[in-house]
Design an enzyme around this catalytic site. Structure first.
Site, PDB file in Angstrom:
ATOM      1  N   ALA A 126      -4.844  -0.746  -2.580  1.00 29.19           N
ATOM      2  CA  ALA A 126      -4.067  -0.070  -1.551  1.00 29.19           C
ATOM      3  C   ALA A 126      -5.015   0.183  -0.381  1.00 29.19           C
ATOM      4  O   ALA A 126      -6.099   0.742  -0.564  1.00 29.19           O
ATOM      5  CB  ALA A 126      -3.522   1.249  -2.079  1.00 29.19           C
ATOM      6  N   LYS A 127      -4.613  -0.276   0.796  1.00 30.61           N
ATOM      7  CA  LYS A 127      -5.468  -0.019   1.963  1.00 30.61           C
ATOM      8  C   LYS A 127      -5.076   1.350   2.504  1.00 30.61           C
ATOM      9  O   LYS A 127      -4.275   1.460   3.428  1.00 30.61           O
ATOM     10  CB  LYS A 127      -5.290  -1.135   3.006  1.00 30.61           C
ATOM     11  CG  LYS A 127      -6.367  -1.161   4.069  1.00 30.61           C
ATOM     12  CD  LYS A 127      -6.313  -2.448   4.869  1.00 30.61           C
ATOM     13  CE  LYS A 127      -7.208  -2.408   6.082  1.00 30.61           C
ATOM     14  NZ  LYS A 127      -8.638  -2.342   5.788  1.00 30.61           N
ATOM     15  N   VAL A 128      -5.593   2.378   1.836  1.00 29.39           N
ATOM     16  CA  VAL A 128      -5.247   3.749   2.199  1.00 29.39           C
ATOM     17  C   VAL A 128      -6.503   4.504   2.640  1.00 29.39           C
ATOM     18  O   VAL A 128      -7.601   4.249   2.145  1.00 29.39           O
ATOM     19  CB  VAL A 128      -4.559   4.524   1.043  1.00 29.39           C
ATOM     20  CG1 VAL A 128      -3.153   3.998   0.821  1.00 29.39           C
ATOM     21  CG2 VAL A 128      -5.359   4.463  -0.230  1.00 29.39           C
ATOM     22  N   TYR A 170     -11.531   5.220   2.023  1.00 29.22           N
ATOM     23  CA  TYR A 170     -12.581   4.986   3.018  1.00 29.22           C
ATOM     24  C   TYR A 170     -13.607   6.100   3.113  1.00 29.22           C
ATOM     25  O   TYR A 170     -14.573   5.965   3.860  1.00 29.22           O
ATOM     26  CB  TYR A 170     -11.952   4.649   4.381  1.00 29.22           C
ATOM     27  CG  TYR A 170     -11.406   3.236   4.338  1.00 29.22           C
ATOM     28  CD1 TYR A 170     -12.207   2.161   4.710  1.00 29.22           C
ATOM     29  CD2 TYR A 170     -10.141   2.972   3.830  1.00 29.22           C
ATOM     30  CE1 TYR A 170     -11.744   0.860   4.615  1.00 29.22           C
ATOM     31  CE2 TYR A 170      -9.669   1.670   3.727  1.00 29.22           C
ATOM     32  CZ  TYR A 170     -10.471   0.620   4.120  1.00 29.22           C
ATOM     33  OH  TYR A 170     -10.025  -0.667   4.008  1.00 29.22           O
ATOM     34  N   SER A 226       0.851  -1.198   0.000  1.00 28.46           N
ATOM     35  CA  SER A 226       0.000   0.000   0.000  1.00 28.46           C
ATOM     36  C   SER A 226       0.880   1.238   0.000  1.00 28.46           C
ATOM     37  O   SER A 226       0.602   2.226  -0.699  1.00 28.46           O
ATOM     38  CB  SER A 226      -0.920   0.029   1.228  1.00 28.46           C
ATOM     39  OG  SER A 226      -1.821  -1.051   1.215  1.00 28.46           O
TER      40      SER A 226
END
Ligand code: PPE
Length: 308
Positions: A161-163, A167, A64
């Site tokens: 990408a866990k950004v 969210y 990420s």
């Protein structure tokens, strides 16, 4: 549900008291939402707390960072060791599962969108966190609304990408669902195929076959991968293919998967009962098998556990 505080947080290489783990209000990530994070669970086992798939989560965190141009000052070993250490430093109630949240962020010192001249910080916190969608949800299933929001397009965002930036889309979908009286949102992609929940991946069961979408428009979920591996070990047929909303409405069973959500049955989608409106039989089997794995009761998956 209020956050259950523990005692220490790892911040930029040092353990500091929970209430001292602070950043400046002009921290770049707070304004422009470029921060990479992870969510892991550690479960109490006969041999103490075991972190589930630590190496895979750290690898995803660093990927990420790479995708989001965050030059993480810490390597995988440092991050892994710090996550083990955060569990040792803190005291948790016995028999509760602990959630670990590492985050890599753009720090304080430069404003404006361009971030490559800013310092990069990192933190790791851990706290006791119960069932994400409620104990009752785990047992009896939740009610889901298909969101009016499409999942972030692959043309604009990087869903793998866990950004933090991804969210806002999740948050709007979640709030819309909750305000409409549902428990969770299911987002479709811009073509109308099932993408993922606000913080989970989605599965259905039709005629005994387990079906879940490919990761085209979602995070590469570690729980989804675990559930697929468990299902195959149980001899269940698994298909990874695109799913449409009408197929979700016809499902015999449906459930969400995620580190936080674990395996949460879905009992209703948009006012349509899923199957007979209760947790399905295969869902229950997979849930039990998943808990056996994460609690260290299934030797076949022992490699997934890192003991603190
Ligand atoms: N999709 C999204 C958008 C997502 O946020 C998660 C995890 C998943 C899929 C499942 O990924 P994995 O945990 O690797 O199986 N969501 C995390 C954050 C939840 C939160 O509210 O914060 C989680 O489950 O930890």
């Amino acid at each position: 549900m209020a956050l259950k505080e523990s005692q220490y947080i790892w911040l930029n290489g040092e353990f500091v008291a929970w209430n001292e783990a602070k950043v400046h209000v002009l921290t770049h990530s707070l304004h422009y939402a470029n921060s990479a994070f992870e969510g892991l669970r550690a479960y109490p086992t006969g041999k103490g707390l075991a972190i589930f798939r630590l190496q895979d989560h750290t690898k995803r965190l660093l990927n990420s960072c790479r995708m989001s141009l965050l030059n993480c000052p810490y390597d995988a070993k440092t991050l892994n060791d710090a996550q083990i250490e955060i569990l040792r430093k803190n005291t948790f109630a016995p028999k509760t599962s602990v959630y670990i949240r590492p985050i890599v962020f753009v720090g304080y010192g430069v404003m404006g969108v361009y971030h490559l001249n800013s310092p990069i910080g990192a933190a790791i916190a851990a706290w006791e966190w119960g069932a994400y969608l409620g104990d009752e949800g785990l047992e009896n299933g939740i009610r889901v609304k298909i969101s009016s929001w499409a999942r972030n397009s692959v043309k604009s965002m990087m869903g793998k990408a866990k950004v933090a930036a991804n969210y806002l889309n999740s948050q709007m979908a979640k709030c819309e669902a909750v305000e409409a009286g549902y428990d969770e949102a299911l987002l479709l992609d811009s073509e109308g195929f099932v993408a993922e929940g606000s913080g989970e991946c989605f599965f259905i069961v039709r005629d005994g076959v387990l079906i879940t979408p490919p990761s085209d428009n979602s995070l590469e979920s570690i729980t989804q991968d675990t559930v697929i591996k468990i299902a195959k070990a149980l001899g269940v047929l698994v298909e990874r293919r695109r799913l449409t909303r009408d197929e979700a409405y016809m499902a015999d069973e449906a459930f969400f998967t995620g580190t936080a959500a674990e395996i949460t049955p879905v009992r209703e989608i948009d006012a349509r009962a899923v199957g007979d409106g209760k947790r399905g039989a295969l869902t229950k089997r997979l849930q039990e098998a998943y808990f056996d794995v994460v609690y260290g009761r299934d030797a076949r998956f022992a490699d997934f556990l890192t003991y603190a």
